[in-house]
Design an enzyme around this catalytic site. Sequence first.
Site, PDB file in Angstrom:
ATOM      1  N   PRO A   1      -8.946   3.166   4.652  1.00 35.37           N
ATOM      2  CA  PRO A   1     -10.314   2.780   4.981  1.00 35.37           C
ATOM      3  C   PRO A   1     -10.401   1.395   5.620  1.00 35.37           C
ATOM      4  CG  PRO A   1      -9.992   2.763   2.592  1.00 35.37           C
ATOM      5  CD  PRO A   1      -8.779   3.408   3.198  1.00 35.37           C
TER       6      PRO A   1
ATOM      7  N   GLU B   1       0.816  -1.220   0.000  1.00 28.88           N
ATOM      8  CA  GLU B   1       0.000   0.000   0.000  1.00 28.88           C
ATOM      9  C   GLU B   1       0.846   1.266   0.000  1.00 28.88           C
ATOM     10  OE1 GLU B   1       1.097  -1.108   2.802  1.00 28.88           O
ATOM     11  OE2 GLU B   1       0.041  -0.358   4.568  1.00 28.88           O
TER      12      GLU B   1
ATOM     13  N   THR C   1      10.591  -2.221   4.708  1.00 22.08           N
ATOM     14  CA  THR C   1       9.860  -3.467   4.388  1.00 22.08           C
ATOM     15  C   THR C   1      10.093  -3.853   2.933  1.00 22.08           C
ATOM     16  OG1 THR C   1       8.153  -2.943   6.020  1.00 22.08           O
ATOM     17  CG2 THR C   1       7.566  -4.541   4.307  1.00 22.08           C
TER      18      THR C   1
ATOM     19  N   ASP D   1       4.861   3.196   0.040  1.00 24.24           N
ATOM     20  CA  ASP D   1       6.326   3.293   0.030  1.00 24.24           C
ATOM     21  C   ASP D   1       6.663   4.385   1.034  1.00 24.24           C
ATOM     22  OD1 ASP D   1       8.942   4.016  -0.449  1.00 24.24           O
ATOM     23  OD2 ASP D   1       8.711   4.323  -2.595  1.00 24.24           O
ATOM     24  N   ASP D   2       7.008   3.944   2.248  1.00 29.05           N
ATOM     25  CA  ASP D   2       7.275   4.890   3.337  1.00 29.05           C
ATOM     26  C   ASP D   2       8.790   4.945   3.573  1.00 29.05           C
ATOM     27  OD1 ASP D   2       6.729   6.604   5.524  1.00 29.05           O
ATOM     28  OD2 ASP D   2       6.810   4.907   6.898  1.00 29.05           O
TER      29      ASP D   2
HETATM   30  P1  G4P Z   1       7.855   0.431   3.205  1.00 24.41           P
HETATM   31  O1  G4P Z   1       9.024  -0.484   3.135  1.00 24.41           O
HETATM   32  O2  G4P Z   1       6.723  -0.057   2.316  1.00 24.41           O
HETATM   33  O3  G4P Z   1       8.213   1.856   2.960  1.00 24.41           O
HETATM   34  O4  G4P Z   1       7.180   0.326   4.615  1.00 24.41           O
HETATM   35  P2  G4P Z   1       7.798   0.613   6.089  1.00 24.41           P
HETATM   36  O5  G4P Z   1       8.662  -0.542   6.462  1.00 24.41           O
HETATM   37  O6  G4P Z   1       8.381   1.964   6.142  1.00 24.41           O
HETATM   38  O7  G4P Z   1       6.447   0.604   6.893  1.00 24.41           O
HETATM   39  C1  G4P Z   1       6.331   0.070   8.175  1.00 24.41           C
HETATM   40  C2  G4P Z   1       4.873  -0.155   8.496  1.00 24.41           C
HETATM   41  O8  G4P Z   1       4.224   1.110   8.631  1.00 24.41           O
HETATM   42  C3  G4P Z   1       4.110  -0.911   7.430  1.00 24.41           C
HETATM   43  O9  G4P Z   1       3.129  -1.688   8.065  1.00 24.41           O
HETATM   44  C4  G4P Z   1       3.408   0.218   6.659  1.00 24.41           C
HETATM   45  O10 G4P Z   1       2.248  -0.266   6.032  1.00 24.41           O
HETATM   46  C5  G4P Z   1       3.095   1.170   7.784  1.00 24.41           C
HETATM   47  N1  G4P Z   1       2.894   2.561   7.343  1.00 24.41           N
HETATM   48  C6  G4P Z   1       3.840   3.415   6.904  1.00 24.41           C
HETATM   49  N2  G4P Z   1       3.295   4.629   6.652  1.00 24.41           N
HETATM   50  C7  G4P Z   1       1.981   4.503   6.926  1.00 24.41           C
HETATM   51  C8  G4P Z   1       0.882   5.440   6.867  1.00 24.41           C
HETATM   52  O11 G4P Z   1       1.005   6.612   6.497  1.00 24.41           O
HETATM   53  N3  G4P Z   1      -0.331   4.964   7.252  1.00 24.41           N
HETATM   54  C9  G4P Z   1      -0.514   3.672   7.656  1.00 24.41           C
HETATM   55  N4  G4P Z   1      -1.757   3.324   8.004  1.00 24.41           N
HETATM   56  N5  G4P Z   1       0.496   2.769   7.727  1.00 24.41           N
HETATM   57  C10 G4P Z   1       1.719   3.198   7.358  1.00 24.41           C
HETATM   58  P3  G4P Z   1       3.251  -3.265   8.179  1.00 24.41           P
HETATM   59  O12 G4P Z   1       4.175  -3.635   9.277  1.00 24.41           O
HETATM   60  O13 G4P Z   1       3.572  -3.824   6.837  1.00 24.41           O
HETATM   61  O14 G4P Z   1       1.785  -3.664   8.588  1.00 24.41           O
HETATM   62  P4  G4P Z   1       0.432  -3.809   7.723  1.00 24.41           P
HETATM   63  O15 G4P Z   1      -0.426  -2.670   8.139  1.00 24.41           O
HETATM   64  O16 G4P Z   1       0.793  -3.751   6.274  1.00 24.41           O
HETATM   65  O17 G4P Z   1      -0.062  -5.121   8.135  1.00 24.41           O
HETATM   66 MG    MG Z   2       2.456  -3.426   5.017  1.00 20.22          MG
END
Ligand code: G4P
Ligand code: MG
Length: 177
Positions: A157, A98, A105, A100-101
């Site tokens: 959402p 979803e 990951t 690219d932060d």
């Molecule tokens: P990246 O490599 O895709 O840039 O992801 P990163 O490791 O920086 O992100 C760490 C976690 O933080 C990820 O969740 C990502 O979905 C979530 N995240 C980052 N920015 C946002 C944001 O603005 N809003 C939300 N809601 N989440 C964000 P994850 O550990 O993969 O969990 P999951 O929610 O996908 O299960």
């Molecule tokens: Mg994720």
Amino acid sequence: MVKKIWYTYDEIHQVLKQLAEKILAGGVQYDAMIAIGGGGFIPARILRCFLNIPIYAVTTAYYANDFGYETNDEIKKIQWLDPMPETLKGKNILVVDEVDDSRVTLEFVLNELKKEDFGEIGVAVLHAKIKEKTGKLPEGIHYFSGITVEDWWINYPWDADDIVAHNILAAESKKAD
Ligand code: G4P
Ligand code: MG
């Protein structure tokens, strides 16, 4: 305070259609998606409407550890394609998430997948945040994003407890701009 933004399913669906058009115009025909759960699941399913390719999945969890001066971010595999299905051998795969932060990951998942016997590897994200990235995309990966967004906290959402209230906040947060 971190600025926040809310997106509706409709807005996300529209962005994913544009993302699919970019992927289709990119010159590589992908054979399958690998969604990174949980955030990549719903985007991959909507992308399938436009790409018509099967969805496989891996799930990771991200732990942000902050020990004073040191940050020690950790990614763990919750579920993996292990063993990799024979049907994916030599195929072009599109990794879907979803957002690219920090790219921590994405770097982890793409490096793991690069060890496998695939053809081309692409990565497609719904939202790409404009910020300095901690993680690096490995060489030779095709990259697609739906839209680029400010480095604000995105409320999706699928995380909403009350979707009606979420949609109201989405409308208000855009009016305020
Ligand atoms: P990246 O490599 O895709 O840039 O992801 P990163 O490791 O920086 O992100 C760490 C976690 O933080 C990820 O969740 C990502 O979905 C979530 N995240 C980052 N920015 C946002 C944001 O603005 N809003 C939300 N809601 N989440 C964000 P994850 O550990 O993969 O969990 P999951 O929610 O996908 O299960
Ligand atoms: Mg994720």
